[in-house]
Write an enzyme that holds these catalytic residues in place. Structure first.
Site, PDB file in Angstrom:
ATOM      1  N   GLU A  45       0.675  -1.307   0.001  1.00 57.98           N
ATOM      2  CA  GLU A  45      -0.041   0.225   0.033  1.00 57.98           C
ATOM      3  C   GLU A  45       0.862   1.303   0.169  1.00 57.98           C
ATOM      4  O   GLU A  45       0.726   1.946   0.873  1.00 57.98           O
ATOM      5  CB  GLU A  45      -1.049  -0.059   1.097  1.00 57.98           C
ATOM      6  CG  GLU A  45      -1.907  -1.155   1.181  1.00 57.98           C
ATOM      7  CD  GLU A  45      -2.761  -1.428   2.345  1.00 57.98           C
ATOM      8  OE1 GLU A  45      -2.812  -0.307   3.262  1.00 57.98           O
ATOM      9  OE2 GLU A  45      -3.566  -2.265   2.518  1.00 57.98           O
ATOM     10  N   ASN A  59       2.187  -5.325  -3.102  1.00 59.27           N
ATOM     11  CA  ASN A  59       0.577  -5.915  -2.709  1.00 59.27           C
ATOM     12  C   ASN A  59      -0.108  -4.339  -2.529  1.00 59.27           C
ATOM     13  O   ASN A  59       0.382  -3.352  -1.866  1.00 59.27           O
ATOM     14  CB  ASN A  59       0.653  -6.553  -1.450  1.00 59.27           C
ATOM     15  CG  ASN A  59      -0.741  -7.280  -1.169  1.00 59.27           C
ATOM     16  OD1 ASN A  59      -1.252  -7.840  -1.893  1.00 59.27           O
ATOM     17  ND2 ASN A  59      -1.147  -6.944   0.039  1.00 59.27           N
ATOM     18  N   HIS A  98     -10.405  -5.997  -2.087  1.00 53.04           N
ATOM     19  CA  HIS A  98     -11.294  -5.543  -1.057  1.00 53.04           C
ATOM     20  C   HIS A  98     -12.556  -4.893  -1.696  1.00 53.04           C
ATOM     21  O   HIS A  98     -12.420  -3.690  -1.995  1.00 53.04           O
ATOM     22  CB  HIS A  98     -10.859  -4.702   0.072  1.00 53.04           C
ATOM     23  CG  HIS A  98      -9.843  -5.456   1.022  1.00 53.04           C
ATOM     24  ND1 HIS A  98     -10.287  -6.598   1.749  1.00 53.04           N
ATOM     25  CD2 HIS A  98      -8.340  -5.119   0.970  1.00 53.04           C
ATOM     26  CE1 HIS A  98      -9.063  -7.020   2.373  1.00 53.04           C
ATOM     27  NE2 HIS A  98      -7.837  -6.247   2.010  1.00 53.04           N
ATOM     28  N   GLU A 131      -6.509 -10.728  -0.976  1.00 54.82           N
ATOM     29  CA  GLU A 131      -7.148 -10.171   0.263  1.00 54.82           C
ATOM     30  C   GLU A 131      -8.632 -10.130  -0.095  1.00 54.82           C
ATOM     31  O   GLU A 131      -9.412  -9.254   0.443  1.00 54.82           O
ATOM     32  CB  GLU A 131      -6.625  -9.030   0.906  1.00 54.82           C
ATOM     33  CG  GLU A 131      -5.098  -8.952   0.998  1.00 54.82           C
ATOM     34  CD  GLU A 131      -4.740  -7.719   2.053  1.00 54.82           C
ATOM     35  OE1 GLU A 131      -5.629  -7.041   2.456  1.00 54.82           O
ATOM     36  OE2 GLU A 131      -3.406  -7.604   2.061  1.00 54.82           O
ATOM     37  N   ASP A 190     -12.500  -9.826  -0.185  1.00 52.39           N
ATOM     38  CA  ASP A 190     -13.694  -9.902   0.481  1.00 52.39           C
ATOM     39  C   ASP A 190     -14.516  -8.914  -0.197  1.00 52.39           C
ATOM     40  O   ASP A 190     -14.342  -8.067  -0.826  1.00 52.39           O
ATOM     41  CB  ASP A 190     -13.595  -9.532   1.867  1.00 52.39           C
ATOM     42  CG  ASP A 190     -12.796  -8.491   2.326  1.00 52.39           C
ATOM     43  OD1 ASP A 190     -12.716  -7.685   1.672  1.00 52.39           O
ATOM     44  OD2 ASP A 190     -12.191  -8.335   3.672  1.00 52.39           O
TER      45      ASP A 190
HETATM   46  O1  G3I Z   1      -3.938  -7.040  19.239  1.00 47.51           O
HETATM   47  C1  G3I Z   1      -4.720  -5.801  19.746  1.00 47.51           C
HETATM   48  C2  G3I Z   1      -5.282  -6.266  21.307  1.00 47.51           C
HETATM   49  O2  G3I Z   1      -4.419  -6.558  21.842  1.00 47.51           O
HETATM   50  C3  G3I Z   1      -6.376  -5.083  21.397  1.00 47.51           C
HETATM   51  O3  G3I Z   1      -7.083  -5.326  22.628  1.00 47.51           O
HETATM   52  C4  G3I Z   1      -7.359  -4.887  20.478  1.00 47.51           C
HETATM   53  C5  G3I Z   1      -8.248  -3.641  20.737  1.00 47.51           C
HETATM   54  O4  G3I Z   1      -8.549  -3.040  19.544  1.00 47.51           O
HETATM   55  O5  G3I Z   1      -6.619  -4.533  19.225  1.00 47.51           O
HETATM   56  C6  G3I Z   1      -5.814  -5.483  18.916  1.00 47.51           C
HETATM   57  O6  G3I Z   1      -5.148  -5.198  17.628  1.00 47.51           O
HETATM   58  C7  G3I Z   1      -5.966  -5.109  16.710  1.00 47.51           C
HETATM   59  C8  G3I Z   1      -5.335  -6.004  15.312  1.00 47.51           C
HETATM   60  O7  G3I Z   1      -5.981  -5.934  14.212  1.00 47.51           O
HETATM   61  C9  G3I Z   1      -5.149  -7.596  15.798  1.00 47.51           C
HETATM   62  O8  G3I Z   1      -6.385  -7.980  16.236  1.00 47.51           O
HETATM   63  C10 G3I Z   1      -6.249  -3.803  15.780  1.00 47.51           C
HETATM   64  O9  G3I Z   1      -6.740  -2.941  16.858  1.00 47.51           O
HETATM   65  C11 G3I Z   1      -6.643  -3.657  14.413  1.00 47.51           C
HETATM   66  O10 G3I Z   1      -6.434  -2.506  14.038  1.00 47.51           O
HETATM   67  C12 G3I Z   1      -5.890  -4.659  13.721  1.00 47.51           C
HETATM   68  O11 G3I Z   1      -6.554  -4.772  12.519  1.00 47.51           O
HETATM   69  C13 G3I Z   1      -6.103  -5.222  11.341  1.00 47.51           C
HETATM   70  C14 G3I Z   1      -5.680  -4.225  10.039  1.00 47.51           C
HETATM   71  O12 G3I Z   1      -5.138  -4.821   9.084  1.00 47.51           O
HETATM   72  C15 G3I Z   1      -5.099  -3.054  10.805  1.00 47.51           C
HETATM   73  O13 G3I Z   1      -4.919  -1.956   9.604  1.00 47.51           O
HETATM   74  C16 G3I Z   1      -6.866  -6.587  10.769  1.00 47.51           C
HETATM   75  O14 G3I Z   1      -7.026  -7.311  11.861  1.00 47.51           O
HETATM   76  C17 G3I Z   1      -6.087  -7.081   9.535  1.00 47.51           C
HETATM   77  O15 G3I Z   1      -6.886  -7.976   9.063  1.00 47.51           O
HETATM   78  C18 G3I Z   1      -5.806  -5.964   8.529  1.00 47.51           C
HETATM   79  O16 G3I Z   1      -5.233  -6.340   7.378  1.00 47.51           O
HETATM   80  C19 G3I Z   1      -4.979  -5.394   6.358  1.00 47.51           C
HETATM   81  C20 G3I Z   1      -3.644  -6.042   5.504  1.00 47.51           C
HETATM   82  O17 G3I Z   1      -2.868  -6.400   6.583  1.00 47.51           O
HETATM   83  C21 G3I Z   1      -3.477  -5.230   4.505  1.00 47.51           C
HETATM   84  N1  G3I Z   1      -4.657  -4.810   3.591  1.00 47.51           N
HETATM   85  C22 G3I Z   1      -5.583  -4.300   4.278  1.00 47.51           C
HETATM   86  C23 G3I Z   1      -6.007  -5.329   5.290  1.00 47.51           C
HETATM   87  C24 G3I Z   1      -7.526  -4.849   6.080  1.00 47.51           C
HETATM   88  O18 G3I Z   1      -7.351  -3.729   6.675  1.00 47.51           O
END
Ligand code: G3I
Length: 377
Positions: A167, A211, A250, A279, A281
């Site tokens: 990105e 990517n 997405h 990715e 969805d």
């Molecule tokens: O690990 C913490 C946890 O300790 C805490 O309690 C909780 C509270 O919100 O947050 C947890 O972290 C989260 C993390 O995912 C793990 O679950 C973050 O808040 C959350 O922002 C994070 O989101 C991820 C996101 O990337 C971040 O931008 C998504 O799971 C993940 O699926 C998503 O994946 C991205 C790809 O890497 C790149 N392309 C877009 C895609 C979707 O955004």
């Protein structure tokens, strides 16, 4: 009615699975794979079907079974990101990612590494150090070099595709490498080429991927696709080891389907690059995050239709070697947490029953297996 029917299909497939495990000898089949699974059907033309996995989800037996049965490649949703692997400076924690790699090896799956360089999910010690000036740009460059080298070395030989850079392009028209991106603003746009060179030096056999989202015409104007296409041509002319383009995929039913997708993927392929949908969805508006029933009746048709169109675009391009969904169950999808009021983005529902999108993908893979060209990874 249709969902109940699908549940029955899944139950039937599970029965076949138990009855005929020993007889199955399909390419990529990982021990318990049903011949009617996405992965088995796709294997007939050398296409891998993948999912993002968050390793804790593997604690759920039903989730674990579907992950192993249906998919021939997995991507860690978060567990290879810098924030997770080096939460404290100088102390690595590979445990969550290692767990997924082991699962993949046990199930005959390949791993997509995600991601070595992104502006998001960086460790706090790094971003704080940069903003308070205790980490200079020269030190930042050394830290990135070390991060890429150490991570690619730790997983050397176990990663099929690495999302080296994620990105970096703007959503504007015309699109460009984002001058405000964390890495670009501190180290310049040339850092992309360096990242690919460093990753290649550490793991010469991994396929190195750029990517991004909306880079196969999803923005309608093709602006972002054009920008990535021009950049990757430059990289290839300079001998930089960019070897594949990953289009995230997405989609949202409110924006419609990108009609250019097959042509745009083919355009990258014509540069002798592999391509992948990394990715996928398709989200839509829903009643509530817990139930995720579409509020617009037509969305129940549009959602699987858009999955199909993406898969068909991949099937039409022989260089398209994998089609990965960004998680398969609505209950664990990132969508409700990021897009207020939206959900229903996956191919299984909140109770892990296969949805119409699952059946449509399976049907397209079956038909594709009869006509699409075999691909070589
Ligand atoms: O690990 C913490 C946890 O300790 C805490 O309690 C909780 C509270 O919100 O947050 C947890 O972290 C989260 C993390 O995912 C793990 O679950 C973050 O808040 C959350 O922002 C994070 O989101 C991820 C996101 O990337 C971040 O931008 C998504 O799971 C993940 O699926 C998503 O994946 C991205 C790809 O890497 C790149 N392309 C877009 C895609 C979707 O955004």
């Amino acid at each position: 009615m249709k969902l109940r029917h699908l549940t029955a299909i899944a139950a039937g497939a599970a029965t076949v699975l138990v009855a005929s495990t020993a007889a199955i000898a399909l390419p990529f089949s990982g021990g318990n794979t049903s011949p009617d699974s996405l992965r088995s059907v796709a294997s007939k033309i050398g296409l891998r079907i993948g999912t993002a996995v968050t390793p804790f989800e593997l604690d759920n037996a039903a989730y674990r079974q579907i992950t192993g049965d249906q998919f021939s490649t997995v991507t860690p949703g978060n567990e290879m990101k810098w924030q997770v692997v080096e939460p404290t400076r100088g102390t690595y924690d590979w445990s969550a990612a290692d767990r997924l790699v082991t699962f993949a090896q046990q199930h005959g799956q390949l791993v997509r590494g995600h991601t070595l360089m992104w502006h998001n999910q960086l460790p706090g010690w790094l971003t704080t150090g940069v903003s308070d000036g205790t980490i200079t740009n020269a030190q930042l460059r050394d830290l990135l070099h070390k991060h890429i080298t150490d991570e690619a070395t730790h997983f050397k030989g176990k990663i099929w595709q690495w999302d080296v850079a994620n990105e970096f392009f703007t959503d504007s028209n015309p699109s460009m490498i984002n001058p405000n991106d964390f890495w670009v603003s501190h180290l310049g746009a040339g850092i992309l080429a360096d990242a690919f060179r460093w990753a290649h030096a550490a793991d010469p056999h991994a396929l190195l991927v750029y990517n991004d989202y909306n880079i196969a015409g999803e923005d309608g104007s093709n602006a972002k696709s054009n920008a990535v296409y021009a950049w990757v041509q430059q990289m290839l002319a300079q001998g930089v080891p960019v070897q594949a383009i990953g289009d995230q995929g997405h989609l949202d039913t409110q924006y419609g389907f990108p009609t250019q997708m097959a042509q745009d993927l083919q355009r990258y392929a014509d540069l002798d690059l592999k391509v992948a949908v990394t990715e996928a969805d398709v989200r839509t508006f829903v009643d509530a995050p817990t139930t995720q029933v579409p509020t617009d009746h037509l969305a129940t048709f549009a959602q699987p239709y858009e999955y199909e169109q993406m898969l068909k675009a991949c099937l039409a391009v022989t260089a398209c070697i994998s089609f990965t969904v960004w998680g398969f169950g609505d209950a664990n999808s990132w969508i409700p947490g990021f897009f207020t009021g939206e959900g229903y983005a996956c191919i299984y529902d909140v109770n892990l029953n296969p949805k119409p999108a699952y059946a449509d993908m399976l049907q397209d893979l079956r038909l594709g297996a009869l006509g699409a060209t075999h691909r070589l990874a």
